[in-house]
Scaffold this active site. Structure first.
Site, PDB file in Angstrom:
ATOM      1  N   TYR A   1       0.848  -1.205   0.000  1.00 13.19           N
ATOM      2  CA  TYR A   1       0.000   0.000   0.000  1.00 13.19           C
ATOM      3  C   TYR A   1       0.883   1.256   0.000  1.00 13.19           C
ATOM      4  O   TYR A   1       0.661   2.189  -0.782  1.00 13.19           O
ATOM      5  CB  TYR A   1      -0.899  -0.036   1.239  1.00 13.19           C
ATOM      6  CG  TYR A   1      -1.864   1.116   1.385  1.00 13.19           C
ATOM      7  CD1 TYR A   1      -3.096   1.100   0.722  1.00 13.19           C
ATOM      8  CD2 TYR A   1      -1.573   2.215   2.201  1.00 13.19           C
ATOM      9  CE1 TYR A   1      -3.998   2.150   0.870  1.00 13.19           C
ATOM     10  CE2 TYR A   1      -2.464   3.261   2.356  1.00 13.19           C
ATOM     11  CZ  TYR A   1      -3.683   3.227   1.691  1.00 13.19           C
ATOM     12  OH  TYR A   1      -4.571   4.274   1.837  1.00 13.19           O
TER      13      TYR A   1
ATOM     14  N   LYS B   1       1.118   4.112  -2.873  1.00 13.02           N
ATOM     15  CA  LYS B   1       0.766   5.499  -2.552  1.00 13.02           C
ATOM     16  C   LYS B   1       1.957   6.444  -2.783  1.00 13.02           C
ATOM     17  O   LYS B   1       1.766   7.602  -3.180  1.00 13.02           O
ATOM     18  CB  LYS B   1       0.259   5.595  -1.111  1.00 13.02           C
ATOM     19  CG  LYS B   1      -1.110   4.934  -0.887  1.00 13.02           C
ATOM     20  CD  LYS B   1      -2.166   5.492  -1.836  1.00 13.02           C
ATOM     21  CE  LYS B   1      -3.590   5.312  -1.343  1.00 13.02           C
ATOM     22  NZ  LYS B   1      -4.590   5.749  -2.340  1.00 13.02           N
TER      23      LYS B   1
HETATM   24  P1  NDP Z   1     -13.539   2.966   1.180  1.00  8.70           P
HETATM   25  O1  NDP Z   1     -13.134   1.551   1.406  1.00  8.70           O
HETATM   26  O2  NDP Z   1     -14.567   3.581   2.060  1.00  8.70           O
HETATM   27  O3  NDP Z   1     -14.006   3.158  -0.351  1.00  8.70           O
HETATM   28  C1  NDP Z   1     -13.198   2.670  -1.393  1.00  8.70           C
HETATM   29  C2  NDP Z   1     -13.804   3.094  -2.710  1.00  8.70           C
HETATM   30  O4  NDP Z   1     -12.944   2.669  -3.782  1.00  8.70           O
HETATM   31  C3  NDP Z   1     -15.165   2.465  -2.960  1.00  8.70           C
HETATM   32  O5  NDP Z   1     -15.950   3.360  -3.686  1.00  8.70           O
HETATM   33  C4  NDP Z   1     -14.812   1.248  -3.835  1.00  8.70           C
HETATM   34  O6  NDP Z   1     -15.893   0.803  -4.662  1.00  8.70           O
HETATM   35  C5  NDP Z   1     -13.707   1.864  -4.680  1.00  8.70           C
HETATM   36  N1  NDP Z   1     -12.850   0.871  -5.324  1.00  8.70           N
HETATM   37  C6  NDP Z   1     -12.122  -0.115  -4.757  1.00  8.70           C
HETATM   38  N2  NDP Z   1     -11.463  -0.813  -5.698  1.00  8.70           N
HETATM   39  C7  NDP Z   1     -11.796  -0.265  -6.901  1.00  8.70           C
HETATM   40  C8  NDP Z   1     -11.468  -0.560  -8.241  1.00  8.70           C
HETATM   41  N3  NDP Z   1     -10.639  -1.552  -8.566  1.00  8.70           N
HETATM   42  N4  NDP Z   1     -12.018   0.217  -9.229  1.00  8.70           N
HETATM   43  C9  NDP Z   1     -12.862   1.224  -8.936  1.00  8.70           C
HETATM   44  N5  NDP Z   1     -13.200   1.545  -7.661  1.00  8.70           N
HETATM   45  C10 NDP Z   1     -12.677   0.806  -6.660  1.00  8.70           C
HETATM   46  O7  NDP Z   1     -12.164   3.795   1.234  1.00  8.70           O
HETATM   47  P2  NDP Z   1     -11.850   5.314   1.651  1.00  8.70           P
HETATM   48  O8  NDP Z   1     -12.931   6.191   1.278  1.00  8.70           O
HETATM   49  O9  NDP Z   1     -11.346   5.285   3.036  1.00  8.70           O
HETATM   50  O10 NDP Z   1     -10.563   5.558   0.729  1.00  8.70           O
HETATM   51  C11 NDP Z   1     -10.583   6.351  -0.452  1.00  8.70           C
HETATM   52  C12 NDP Z   1      -9.150   6.637  -0.854  1.00  8.70           C
HETATM   53  O11 NDP Z   1      -8.488   7.312   0.214  1.00  8.70           O
HETATM   54  C13 NDP Z   1      -8.326   5.375  -1.141  1.00  8.70           C
HETATM   55  O12 NDP Z   1      -7.474   5.612  -2.215  1.00  8.70           O
HETATM   56  C14 NDP Z   1      -7.530   5.201   0.145  1.00  8.70           C
HETATM   57  O13 NDP Z   1      -6.347   4.488  -0.063  1.00  8.70           O
HETATM   58  C15 NDP Z   1      -7.290   6.653   0.524  1.00  8.70           C
HETATM   59  N6  NDP Z   1      -6.970   6.838   1.924  1.00  8.70           N
HETATM   60  C16 NDP Z   1      -7.845   6.450   2.908  1.00  8.70           C
HETATM   61  C17 NDP Z   1      -7.501   6.617   4.237  1.00  8.70           C
HETATM   62  C18 NDP Z   1      -8.389   6.195   5.359  1.00  8.70           C
HETATM   63  O14 NDP Z   1      -7.918   6.203   6.506  1.00  8.70           O
HETATM   64  N7  NDP Z   1      -9.642   5.859   5.136  1.00  8.70           N
HETATM   65  C19 NDP Z   1      -6.213   7.220   4.614  1.00  8.70           C
HETATM   66  C20 NDP Z   1      -5.387   7.604   3.503  1.00  8.70           C
HETATM   67  C21 NDP Z   1      -5.770   7.416   2.208  1.00  8.70           C
HETATM   68  P3  NDP Z   1     -16.985  -0.280  -4.090  1.00  8.70           P
HETATM   69  O15 NDP Z   1     -17.797   0.441  -3.057  1.00  8.70           O
HETATM   70  O16 NDP Z   1     -17.781  -0.625  -5.280  1.00  8.70           O
HETATM   71  O17 NDP Z   1     -16.187  -1.408  -3.505  1.00  8.70           O
END
Ligand code: NDP
Length: 244
Positions: A152, A156
């Site tokens: 990860y 990133k």
């Molecule tokens: P969530 O798990 O709440 O949501 C993830 C989202 O990404 C969902 O909409 C999911 O779709 C979508 N997704 C996953 N895989 C794919 C794919 N292959 N193609 C298209 N869409 C995909 O995550 P967060 O909202 O927490 O995270 C959003 C971003 O922020 C990510 O990049 C994460 O790495 C980053 N981030 C998050 C942190 C945290 O603490 N939460 C901290 C730092 C960064 P579906 O619902 O259909 O599965």
């Protein structure tokens, strides 16, 4: 004419809050997601309650051809894409020695290749118009590295490198490319953290709390706004002060 934003991973968490924030500013919203159709449609419903046009697109961002098709579909339906937010992501806690090649490839595929595919597909129209905004989503682990999340963290960190290099390349075409690198944000992604871990993380943060999806959405919307017109190639980290 209302501007259009394409947000990947917009069904839940940070992507959903970002979609709602753009809708509240009058943007039409194209919502990408991977599998959770119910959540994506729920987000679309909330977005439409602001009186703007919204449509969901089920596409795995790790597949180049599928992303190309999605961008063609979004462009046909919405007319153009003014802002791209590369937010889709997955998480996995694993000791480095236990990460399989398949898990490594999936992590890089969704985050880093996914960001590459989306930028690649959307940039031609932005370059043609000589304007556009791209916001990528990294993580504070992409800056510092996180134990038990080497794949990860590597993905990133790669997104930060992509952002900086691309900003230099497309700046002359009037396009800004910036990155948001959140700290710990309370979404499904952190659902596995137990209360003790969450409390320890709160205490580690100078601001004394974990982040909300809205904290990140605000940073993303700022980087896409006119107020950020002279900002490109930068990493903005809403992390409560855990990383300074
Ligand atoms: P969530 O798990 O709440 O949501 C993830 C989202 O990404 C969902 O909409 C999911 O779709 C979508 N997704 C996953 N895989 C794919 C794919 N292959 N193609 C298209 N869409 C995909 O995550 P967060 O909202 O927490 O995270 C959003 C971003 O922020 C990510 O990049 C994460 O790495 C980053 N981030 C998050 C942190 C945290 O603490 N939460 C901290 C730092 C960064 P579906 O619902 O259909 O599965």
């Amino acid at each position: 004419m209302a501007k259009t934003v394409l947000i990947t991973g917009a069904s839940r968490g940070i992507g959903r809050s970002t979609a709602i924030s753009f809708a509240s500013k009058g943007y039409q919203v194209a919502l990408n997601y991977y599998a959770d159709t119910d959540s994506a449609e729920k987000t679309a419903e909330i977005v439409r309650s602001f009186g703007v046009f919204a449509q969901t697109f089920r596409t795995d961002v790790s597949h180049a051809d599928a992303v190309d098709q999605m961008v063609r579909d979004v462009t046909e339906l919405f007319g153009r894409i003014d802002v791209l937010v590369c937010n889709a992501g997955i998480a996995q806690q694993r000791l480095f020695q236990d990460i399989t090649e398949e898990e490594w490839n999936r992590m890089i595929g969704v985050h880093l290749s996914g960001t590459f595919h989306c930028c690649h597909a959307v940039l031609p129209q932005m370059i043609h118009r000589k304007e556009g905004r791209i916001v990528t989503v990294s993580s504070m682990w992409g800056i510092t590295g996180g134990a038990c999340e080497v794949h990860y963290s590597a993905a990133k960190a790669g997104i930060i490198g992509l952002t900086k290099a691309l900003a230099k390349e497309v700046g002359p075409s009037g396009i800004t490319v910036n990155c948001v690198a959140p700290g710990v944000i309370e979404t499904d992604m952190c659902a596995d953290y137990d209360d003790q871990t969450k409390q320890a993380l709160r205490e580690e943060a100078p601001l004394g709390r974990l982040g909300t999806p809205q904290d990140v959405a605000d940073a993303i919307c700022f980087l896409a706004s006119e107020q950020a017109g002279f900002i490109t190639g930068q990493v903005l980290s809403p992390n409560g002060g855990i990383v300074i």
